[in-house]
Write a protein that holds these residues in place. Structure first.
Motif, PDB file in Angstrom:
ATOM      1  N   ASN A 291      74.882  53.169 102.869  1.00 26.79           N
ATOM      2  CA  ASN A 291      75.152  52.624 101.545  1.00 26.79           C
ATOM      3  C   ASN A 291      75.528  51.178 101.427  1.00 26.79           C
ATOM      4  OD1 ASN A 291      76.334  52.651  98.974  1.00 26.79           O
ATOM      5  ND2 ASN A 291      77.161  54.668  98.907  1.00 26.79           N
ATOM      6  N   ALA A 292      74.828  50.496 100.512  1.00 23.01           N
ATOM      7  CA  ALA A 292      75.079  49.008 100.319  1.00 23.01           C
ATOM      8  C   ALA A 292      76.316  48.705  99.505  1.00 23.01           C
ATOM      9  CB  ALA A 292      73.774  48.473  99.876  1.00 23.01           C
ATOM     10  N   THR A 293      76.919  49.684  98.710  1.00 28.66           N
ATOM     11  CA  THR A 293      77.890  49.408  98.106  1.00 28.66           C
ATOM     12  C   THR A 293      79.300  49.793  98.656  1.00 28.66           C
ATOM     13  OG1 THR A 293      77.976  51.680  97.147  1.00 28.66           O
ATOM     14  CG2 THR A 293      76.614  50.336  95.912  1.00 28.66           C
ATOM     15  N   LEU A 294      79.242  50.092  99.900  1.00 27.21           N
ATOM     16  CA  LEU A 294      80.434  50.357 100.545  1.00 27.21           C
ATOM     17  C   LEU A 294      81.059  48.888 100.691  1.00 27.21           C
ATOM     18  CD1 LEU A 294      79.196  52.703 103.624  1.00 27.21           C
ATOM     19  CD2 LEU A 294      80.749  53.165 101.567  1.00 27.21           C
TER      20      LEU A 294
ATOM     21  N   ILE B   6      80.129  48.209 106.114  1.00 19.95           N
ATOM     22  CA  ILE B   6      78.703  48.030 106.261  1.00 19.95           C
ATOM     23  C   ILE B   6      78.535  47.284 107.637  1.00 19.95           C
ATOM     24  CG2 ILE B   6      76.501  46.781 105.553  1.00 19.95           C
ATOM     25  CD1 ILE B   6      77.456  47.291 102.716  1.00 19.95           C
ATOM     26  N   LEU B   7      79.272  46.282 107.965  1.00 16.09           N
ATOM     27  CA  LEU B   7      79.078  45.622 109.331  1.00 16.09           C
ATOM     28  C   LEU B   7      79.658  46.658 110.577  1.00 16.09           C
ATOM     29  CD1 LEU B   7      80.602  41.994 108.263  1.00 16.09           C
ATOM     30  CD2 LEU B   7      78.336  42.466 108.925  1.00 16.09           C
TER      31      LEU B   7
ATOM     32  N   ALA C  61      67.959  43.228 110.856  1.00 13.90           N
ATOM     33  CA  ALA C  61      67.445  42.932 109.603  1.00 13.90           C
ATOM     34  C   ALA C  61      67.332  44.048 108.844  1.00 13.90           C
ATOM     35  CB  ALA C  61      65.889  42.083 109.764  1.00 13.90           C
ATOM     36  N   ILE C  62      67.304  43.829 107.404  1.00 15.93           N
ATOM     37  CA  ILE C  62      66.944  44.726 106.360  1.00 15.93           C
ATOM     38  C   ILE C  62      65.600  44.790 106.500  1.00 15.93           C
ATOM     39  CG2 ILE C  62      67.278  45.636 104.035  1.00 15.93           C
ATOM     40  CD1 ILE C  62      69.874  43.485 104.140  1.00 15.93           C
TER      41      ILE C  62
ATOM     42  N   GLY D 289      70.420  38.640 103.159  1.00 15.42           N
ATOM     43  CA  GLY D 289      71.694  38.979 104.286  1.00 15.42           C
ATOM     44  C   GLY D 289      72.301  39.967 103.842  1.00 15.42           C
ATOM     45  N   LEU D 290      73.360  40.833 104.552  1.00 15.87           N
ATOM     46  CA  LEU D 290      74.101  41.869 104.410  1.00 15.87           C
ATOM     47  C   LEU D 290      74.906  41.599 103.118  1.00 15.87           C
ATOM     48  CD1 LEU D 290      74.820  43.297 107.808  1.00 15.87           C
ATOM     49  CD2 LEU D 290      73.367  44.105 105.944  1.00 15.87           C
ATOM     50  N   GLN D 291      75.655  40.535 103.167  1.00 14.38           N
ATOM     51  CA  GLN D 291      76.567  39.999 102.177  1.00 14.38           C
ATOM     52  C   GLN D 291      75.699  39.876 100.578  1.00 14.38           C
ATOM     53  OE1 GLN D 291      80.007  39.773 102.216  1.00 14.38           O
ATOM     54  NE2 GLN D 291      80.088  39.915 100.137  1.00 14.38           N
ATOM     55  N   ALA D 292      74.589  39.376 100.647  1.00 14.17           N
ATOM     56  CA  ALA D 292      73.892  39.512  99.336  1.00 14.17           C
ATOM     57  C   ALA D 292      73.276  40.795  98.852  1.00 14.17           C
ATOM     58  CB  ALA D 292      72.801  38.380  99.462  1.00 14.17           C
ATOM     59  N   ALA D 293      72.741  41.312  99.883  1.00  8.58           N
ATOM     60  CA  ALA D 293      72.662  42.805  99.608  1.00  8.58           C
ATOM     61  C   ALA D 293      73.645  43.766  98.903  1.00  8.58           C
ATOM     62  CB  ALA D 293      71.927  43.351 100.845  1.00  8.58           C
ATOM     63  N   HIS D 294      74.905  43.496  99.488  1.00  6.38           N
ATOM     64  CA  HIS D 294      75.938  44.405  99.269  1.00  6.38           C
ATOM     65  C   HIS D 294      76.120  43.949  97.706  1.00  6.38           C
ATOM     66  CE1 HIS D 294      80.005  45.828  98.862  1.00  6.38           C
ATOM     67  NE2 HIS D 294      80.478  44.628  98.641  1.00  6.38           N
ATOM     68  N   GLU D 295      76.083  42.730  97.361  1.00  2.78           N
ATOM     69  CA  GLU D 295      76.603  41.968  96.237  1.00  2.78           C
ATOM     70  C   GLU D 295      75.747  42.643  95.014  1.00  2.78           C
ATOM     71  OE1 GLU D 295      77.360  37.773  96.492  1.00  2.78           O
ATOM     72  OE2 GLU D 295      78.918  38.012  97.819  1.00  2.78           O
TER      73      GLU D 295
END
Length: 170
Positions: A26-29, A34-35, A54-55, A71-77
């Motif tokens: 879940n990318a909104t966690l 997520i990490l 990688a995503i 990246g994970l941070q950008a995908a999360h935001e």
């Protein structure tokens, strides 16, 4: 949008060795959660010394498509923005392809959802102008809407039948 906003994170060492190993997250966690899930996935890798990921896929991002090297941070935001604005977040991001511009438009320039741009032109006119009853039938809101769009004053995102999201174009 009822679909969960999630990403598929793949273990690159396993992928390069011919194994499909990854996890849907879940990318909104919270980014730390997520990490932690990525670290757990890498620890359970079928290959030794798995460190890179990688995503490889995503769901629930609407019209927006995550970039190949996101990246994970950008995908999360991005996921959090879409969660905050579920009716139009993905479409707005696809329109701008920039999170900050999309956020500015959502927070400062959003005029609401209407059945059409003409309906918004009528609402705006009636809220800001006193129209004599005998002249009201002669106002062409379709033409006003067309002029608003052609002049670049507004842009719209159509997200469904009679779901036109209107934004000032500043």
């Amino acid at each position: 949008m009822s679909e969960e906003i999630r990403i598929y994170v793949a273990d690159l060492a396993a992928y390069n060795a011919g194994h499909l190993h990854g996890v849907w997250i879940n990318a909104t966690l919270d980014i730390d959660d997520i990490l932690a899930q990525v670290d757990a996935m890498l620890a359970a890798s079928p290959t030794e010394d798995a460190e890179e990921y990688a995503i490889h896929d995503f769901e629930g991002f609407g019209d927006y498509h995550l970039g190949e090297y996101e990246g994970l941070q950008a995908a999360h935001e991005i996921a959090c923005f879409i969660e905050e604005y579920p009716e139009f977040g993905g479409a707005l991001l696809a329109h701008f392809n920039d999170l900050e511009q999309a956020r500015k438009a959502a927070e400062e320039d959003y005029c609401g959802c209407h059945a059409s741009l003409a309906d918004y032109a009528q609402q705006l006119t009636e809220e800001t102008t006193s129209i004599p009853q005998h002249l009201a039938p002669y106002i062409d809101y379709q033409a006003m809407a067309r002029d608003m769009e052609y002049s670049g004053d507004v842009f719209t995102l159509e997200t469904g039948f009679e779901q036109v999201h209107v934004f000032w174009n500043r």
